[in-house]
Design a protein around this motif. Structure first.
Motif, mmCIF file in Angstrom:
data_model
loop_
_atom_site.group_PDB
_atom_site.id
_atom_site.type_symbol
_atom_site.label_atom_id
_atom_site.label_comp_id
_atom_site.label_asym_id
_atom_site.label_seq_id
_atom_site.Cartn_x
_atom_site.Cartn_y
_atom_site.Cartn_z
ATOM 1 N N UNK A 152 0.834 -1.208 0.000
ATOM 2 C CA UNK A 152 0.000 0.000 0.000
ATOM 3 C C UNK A 152 0.866 1.254 0.000
ATOM 4 N N UNK A 153 1.911 1.257 0.816
ATOM 5 C CA UNK A 153 2.807 2.424 0.859
ATOM 6 C C UNK A 153 3.540 2.604 -0.469
ATOM 7 N N UNK A 154 3.925 1.493 -1.097
ATOM 8 C CA UNK A 154 4.572 1.575 -2.419
ATOM 9 C C UNK A 154 3.611 2.161 -3.449
ATOM 10 N N UNK A 155 2.366 1.722 -3.429
ATOM 11 C CA UNK A 155 1.382 2.241 -4.369
ATOM 12 C C UNK A 155 1.136 3.729 -4.130
ATOM 13 N N UNK A 156 1.092 4.135 -2.873
ATOM 14 C CA UNK A 156 0.911 5.559 -2.570
ATOM 15 C C UNK A 156 2.105 6.367 -3.070
ATOM 16 N N UNK A 157 3.304 5.859 -2.854
ATOM 17 C CA UNK A 157 4.510 6.556 -3.315
ATOM 18 C C UNK A 157 4.541 6.624 -4.837
ATOM 19 N N UNK A 158 4.176 5.533 -5.504
ATOM 20 C CA UNK A 158 4.136 5.525 -6.972
ATOM 21 C C UNK A 158 3.136 6.549 -7.483
ATOM 22 N N UNK A 159 2.007 6.640 -6.821
ATOM 23 C CA UNK A 159 0.992 7.611 -7.222
ATOM 24 C C UNK A 159 1.484 9.041 -7.074
ATOM 25 N N UNK A 160 2.250 9.300 -6.039
ATOM 26 C CA UNK A 160 2.791 10.650 -5.827
ATOM 27 C C UNK A 160 3.810 10.989 -6.906
ATOM 28 N N UNK A 161 4.615 10.016 -7.322
ATOM 29 C CA UNK A 161 5.625 10.267 -8.351
ATOM 30 C C UNK A 161 4.981 10.534 -9.716
ATOM 31 N N UNK A 162 3.843 9.888 -9.963
ATOM 32 C CA UNK A 162 3.192 10.036 -11.266
ATOM 33 C C UNK A 162 2.423 11.332 -11.415
#
Length: 74
Positions: free
Chosen positions: A58-68
């Protein structure tokens, strides 16, 4: 692959952390049940089977979303 909305992921991560703290400080059966519910939901959403793994994904997905996200144009 479908992904949960970031606001839902963030809410579930925060709720699980809060419930884990409450359980560690003497929370009862109701806190344990709530944590089990959140754990189940996080695991289903992230396609995992354990809370620690679900939180990591979940934290990885949140971080990926912030980068995109692109900054607003001026």
């Amino acid at each position: 692959m479908l992904r949960a909305h970031p606001s839902l992921l963030r809410e579930l991560v925060e709720r699980s952390e809060r419930l884990r703290r409450r359980l560690a400080s003497g929370g009862g059966a109701e806190v344990r049940r709530q944590l089990e519910d959140v754990t189940y939901t996080l695991c289903v959403i992230t396609g995992t089977r354990q809370l620690d793994t679900a939180l990591y994904v979940a934290r990885q997905q949140l971080a990926d979303g912030m980068r995109r996200e692109r900054p607003l144009r001026r």
